[in-house]
Design a protein around this motif. Structure first.
Motif, PDB file in Angstrom:
ATOM      1  N   ILE A   1      14.076  -2.579  -3.719  1.00 24.86           N
ATOM      2  CA  ILE A   1      12.305  -2.851  -4.124  1.00 24.86           C
ATOM      3  C   ILE A   1      12.377  -2.715  -5.901  1.00 24.86           C
ATOM      4  O   ILE A   1      12.973  -2.553  -6.677  1.00 24.86           O
ATOM      5  N   THR A   2      11.902  -4.066  -5.858  1.00 29.48           N
ATOM      6  CA  THR A   2      11.865  -3.954  -6.792  1.00 29.48           C
ATOM      7  C   THR A   2      10.042  -3.914  -7.725  1.00 29.48           C
ATOM      8  O   THR A   2       9.149  -3.963  -7.050  1.00 29.48           O
ATOM      9  N   GLU A   3       9.773  -4.020  -9.312  1.00 30.21           N
ATOM     10  CA  GLU A   3       8.519  -4.246  -9.664  1.00 30.21           C
ATOM     11  C   GLU A   3       7.842  -5.481  -9.232  1.00 30.21           C
ATOM     12  O   GLU A   3       6.511  -4.940  -9.303  1.00 30.21           O
ATOM     13  N   THR A   4       8.423  -6.599  -9.457  1.00 31.39           N
ATOM     14  CA  THR A   4       8.058  -7.789  -9.019  1.00 31.39           C
ATOM     15  C   THR A   4       7.222  -7.083  -7.740  1.00 31.39           C
ATOM     16  O   THR A   4       6.258  -8.236  -7.785  1.00 31.39           O
ATOM     17  N   ASP A   5       8.206  -6.586  -6.438  1.00 29.73           N
ATOM     18  CA  ASP A   5       7.634  -6.519  -4.989  1.00 29.73           C
ATOM     19  C   ASP A   5       6.358  -5.456  -5.831  1.00 29.73           C
ATOM     20  O   ASP A   5       5.172  -6.481  -4.922  1.00 29.73           O
ATOM     21  N   PHE A   6       5.944  -5.066  -6.600  1.00 31.63           N
ATOM     22  CA  PHE A   6       4.541  -4.039  -6.924  1.00 31.63           C
ATOM     23  C   PHE A   6       3.674  -5.462  -6.582  1.00 31.63           C
ATOM     24  O   PHE A   6       2.411  -4.927  -6.770  1.00 31.63           O
ATOM     25  N   VAL A   7       4.172  -5.654  -8.114  1.00 33.73           N
ATOM     26  CA  VAL A   7       2.936  -6.852  -9.039  1.00 33.73           C
ATOM     27  C   VAL A   7       2.426  -7.637  -7.628  1.00 33.73           C
ATOM     28  O   VAL A   7       1.216  -8.141  -7.597  1.00 33.73           O
ATOM     29  N   VAL A   8       3.629  -7.965  -6.467  1.00 32.04           N
ATOM     30  CA  VAL A   8       3.346  -9.225  -5.746  1.00 32.04           C
ATOM     31  C   VAL A   8       1.848  -8.491  -4.703  1.00 32.04           C
ATOM     32  O   VAL A   8       1.476  -9.569  -4.355  1.00 32.04           O
ATOM     33  N   HIS A   9       2.231  -7.151  -4.322  1.00 33.83           N
ATOM     34  CA  HIS A   9       2.022  -6.615  -3.610  1.00 33.83           C
ATOM     35  C   HIS A   9       0.365  -6.239  -3.595  1.00 33.83           C
ATOM     36  O   HIS A   9      -0.562  -7.329  -2.783  1.00 33.83           O
ATOM     37  N   ALA A  10      -0.274  -6.236  -4.767  1.00 33.25           N
ATOM     38  CA  ALA A  10      -0.889  -6.153  -5.324  1.00 33.25           C
ATOM     39  C   ALA A  10      -1.963  -6.555  -5.936  1.00 33.25           C
ATOM     40  O   ALA A  10      -3.334  -7.090  -5.151  1.00 33.25           O
ATOM     41  N   GLY A  11      -1.215  -8.313  -5.960  1.00 34.49           N
ATOM     42  CA  GLY A  11      -1.981  -8.979  -5.927  1.00 34.49           C
ATOM     43  C   GLY A  11      -2.791  -9.676  -5.145  1.00 34.49           C
ATOM     44  O   GLY A  11      -3.389 -10.461  -4.669  1.00 34.49           O
ATOM     45  N   HIS A  12      -1.988 -10.085  -3.715  1.00 32.43           N
ATOM     46  CA  HIS A  12      -1.677 -10.354  -2.308  1.00 32.43           C
ATOM     47  C   HIS A  12      -3.439  -8.849  -1.341  1.00 32.43           C
ATOM     48  O   HIS A  12      -4.318  -9.250  -0.907  1.00 32.43           O
ATOM     49  N   SER A  13      -3.462  -8.023  -1.972  1.00 28.36           N
ATOM     50  CA  SER A  13      -3.701  -7.092  -1.514  1.00 28.36           C
ATOM     51  C   SER A  13      -4.867  -6.449  -2.082  1.00 28.36           C
ATOM     52  O   SER A  13      -6.094  -5.803  -1.089  1.00 28.36           O
ATOM     53  N   GLY A  14      -5.216  -6.739  -3.255  1.00 28.17           N
ATOM     54  CA  GLY A  14      -6.020  -6.124  -3.860  1.00 28.17           C
ATOM     55  C   GLY A  14      -6.156  -5.013  -4.742  1.00 28.17           C
ATOM     56  O   GLY A  14      -6.962  -4.502  -4.963  1.00 28.17           O
ATOM     57  N   ASP A  15      -5.030  -3.572  -4.384  1.00 24.94           N
ATOM     58  CA  ASP A  15      -4.496  -3.014  -4.452  1.00 24.94           C
ATOM     59  C   ASP A  15      -4.226  -2.897  -5.975  1.00 24.94           C
ATOM     60  O   ASP A  15      -2.934  -3.053  -5.687  1.00 24.94           O
ATOM     61  N   PHE A  16      -4.809  -2.063  -6.610  1.00 32.01           N
ATOM     62  CA  PHE A  16      -4.345  -2.460  -8.109  1.00 32.01           C
ATOM     63  C   PHE A  16      -4.736  -0.544  -9.082  1.00 32.01           C
ATOM     64  O   PHE A  16      -4.801  -0.398  -9.985  1.00 32.01           O
ATOM     65  N   PHE A  17      -4.314   0.043  -7.620  1.00 35.26           N
ATOM     66  CA  PHE A  17      -4.795   1.334  -8.252  1.00 35.26           C
ATOM     67  C   PHE A  17      -3.458   1.889  -9.074  1.00 35.26           C
ATOM     68  O   PHE A  17      -2.418   1.532  -8.937  1.00 35.26           O
ATOM     69  N   PRO A  18      -3.594   3.085  -9.946  1.00 32.40           N
ATOM     70  CA  PRO A  18      -2.256   3.237 -11.285  1.00 32.40           C
ATOM     71  C   PRO A  18      -1.861   3.610 -10.981  1.00 32.40           C
ATOM     72  O   PRO A  18      -0.565   3.858 -10.944  1.00 32.40           O
ATOM     73  N   HIS A  19      -1.729   3.931  -9.414  1.00 32.89           N
ATOM     74  CA  HIS A  19      -0.604   5.086  -8.946  1.00 32.89           C
ATOM     75  C   HIS A  19       0.498   3.779  -8.599  1.00 32.89           C
ATOM     76  O   HIS A  19       1.359   4.601  -8.726  1.00 32.89           O
ATOM     77  N   HIS A  20       0.472   2.430  -8.734  1.00 33.73           N
ATOM     78  CA  HIS A  20       0.939   1.753  -8.143  1.00 33.73           C
ATOM     79  C   HIS A  20       1.629   1.257  -9.717  1.00 33.73           C
ATOM     80  O   HIS A  20       2.777   0.279  -9.271  1.00 33.73           O
ATOM     81  N   LEU A  21       0.511   0.837 -10.238  1.00 35.42           N
ATOM     82  CA  LEU A  21       1.010  -0.162 -11.643  1.00 35.42           C
ATOM     83  C   LEU A  21       0.537   0.705 -13.065  1.00 35.42           C
ATOM     84  O   LEU A  21       1.032   0.019 -13.921  1.00 35.42           O
ATOM     85  N   ASP A  22       0.369   1.274 -13.349  1.00 32.61           N
ATOM     86  CA  ASP A  22       0.137   2.239 -14.609  1.00 32.61           C
ATOM     87  C   ASP A  22       1.461   3.225 -14.358  1.00 32.61           C
ATOM     88  O   ASP A  22       1.607   4.154 -14.288  1.00 32.61           O
ATOM     89  N   GLU A  23       2.114   2.884 -15.423  1.00 32.76           N
ATOM     90  CA  GLU A  23       3.504   3.835 -15.725  1.00 32.76           C
ATOM     91  C   GLU A  23       2.972   4.908 -16.444  1.00 32.76           C
ATOM     92  O   GLU A  23       3.282   6.271 -16.245  1.00 32.76           O
ATOM     93  N   GLU A  24       2.234   4.780 -17.669  1.00 33.13           N
ATOM     94  CA  GLU A  24       1.732   5.946 -18.273  1.00 33.13           C
ATOM     95  C   GLU A  24       0.687   7.290 -16.966  1.00 33.13           C
ATOM     96  O   GLU A  24       1.448   8.089 -17.669  1.00 33.13           O
ATOM     97  N   PHE A  25      -0.091   6.336 -17.036  1.00 36.64           N
ATOM     98  CA  PHE A  25      -0.185   7.188 -16.190  1.00 36.64           C
ATOM     99  C   PHE A  25       0.128   7.708 -14.890  1.00 36.64           C
ATOM    100  O   PHE A  25       0.389   9.308 -14.749  1.00 36.64           O
ATOM    101  N   CYS A  26       1.337   7.124 -13.947  1.00 31.22           N
ATOM    102  CA  CYS A  26       2.235   8.017 -13.179  1.00 31.22           C
ATOM    103  C   CYS A  26       2.893   8.661 -14.193  1.00 31.22           C
ATOM    104  O   CYS A  26       4.022   9.994 -13.042  1.00 31.22           O
ATOM    105  N   LYS A  27       2.907   9.102 -15.095  1.00 27.32           N
ATOM    106  CA  LYS A  27       4.109  10.275 -16.269  1.00 27.32           C
ATOM    107  C   LYS A  27       3.244  12.091 -15.794  1.00 27.32           C
ATOM    108  O   LYS A  27       3.931  12.399 -15.441  1.00 27.32           O
ATOM    109  N   THR A  28       2.310  11.461 -15.574  1.00 22.35           N
ATOM    110  CA  THR A  28       1.195  12.152 -16.092  1.00 22.35           C
ATOM    111  C   THR A  28       1.363  13.566 -14.089  1.00 22.35           C
ATOM    112  O   THR A  28       0.580  14.219 -13.837  1.00 22.35           O
ATOM    113  N   LEU A  29       1.964  12.601 -12.927  1.00 19.98           N
ATOM    114  CA  LEU A  29       1.823  13.373 -11.906  1.00 19.98           C
ATOM    115  C   LEU A  29       3.330  14.120 -11.189  1.00 19.98           C
ATOM    116  O   LEU A  29       3.650  13.743 -12.090  1.00 19.98           O
ATOM    117  N   PRO A  30       3.165  14.426 -10.015  1.00 19.27           N
ATOM    118  CA  PRO A  30       4.657  14.890 -10.241  1.00 19.27           C
ATOM    119  C   PRO A  30       5.328  14.333  -9.494  1.00 19.27           C
ATOM    120  O   PRO A  30       6.490  14.885  -9.867  1.00 19.27           O
TER     121      PRO A  30
END
Length: 148
Positions: free
Chosen positions: A24-53
């Motif tokens: 699984i690559t970062e490109t997979d994340f970006v392409v899937h977000a574009g196809h699905s419309g799911d741009f939640f920060p849990h998938h795309l915001d590296e800095e936000f995710c650093k604050t999560l478990p």
């Protein structure tokens, strides 16, 4: 792809097969977000995710499902049709750099009383990570022609 005609009667509970792996690559994340419309920060915001478990971006469950199913799409059966999916669970997170592979195994068969000439075959899809952890499980239901 291999074409293989397999009628309802030819399926045996316990039969299964494994796929090759897919990293699984970062490109997979970006392409899937574009196809699905799911741009939640849990998938795309590296800095936000650093604050999560988990401390890093988590793959979309629907992306893991889509790629996991796609890995199994190596055989075309002209007498079987997808009837849907049941019991999907996102068991463990998948991250950028993880390699997933799929296993499918026949877990159930039943005659379709309301559709003469067809049976329902249920195939368990299990997507695992490189460390052996299960990432996703779902049941794929097929409507399969009976022998003429």
């Amino acid at each position: 792809m291999l074409e293989q005609t397999k009628y309802y009667e030819d399926y045996e509970i316990g039969d299964g097969r494994d796929t090759v792996g897919r990293t699984i690559t970062e490109t997979d994340f970006v392409v899937h977000a574009g196809h699905s419309g799911d741009f939640f920060p849990h998938h795309l915001d590296e800095e936000f995710c650093k604050t999560l478990p988990f401390g890093q971006r988590i793959a979309h469950g629907t992306m893991v499902f889509t790629i996991g199913v796609g890995l199994t799409a190596t055989i075309i059966n002209p007498v079987a049709f997808s009837y849907g999916y049941d019991r999907m669970r996102f068991v463990k997170p998948v991250f950028i750099g993880d390699t997933i592979k799929s296993r499918v195994e026949i877990i159930a068969k039943e005659v379709m009383e309301k559709r003469p000439g067809y049976g329902r075959v249920t195939e368990r899809l299990t997507v695992t990570k490189q460390n052996g952890e299960t990432a996703l499980v779902a049941d794929h239901i097929y409507m399969v022609e009976m022998k003429p």
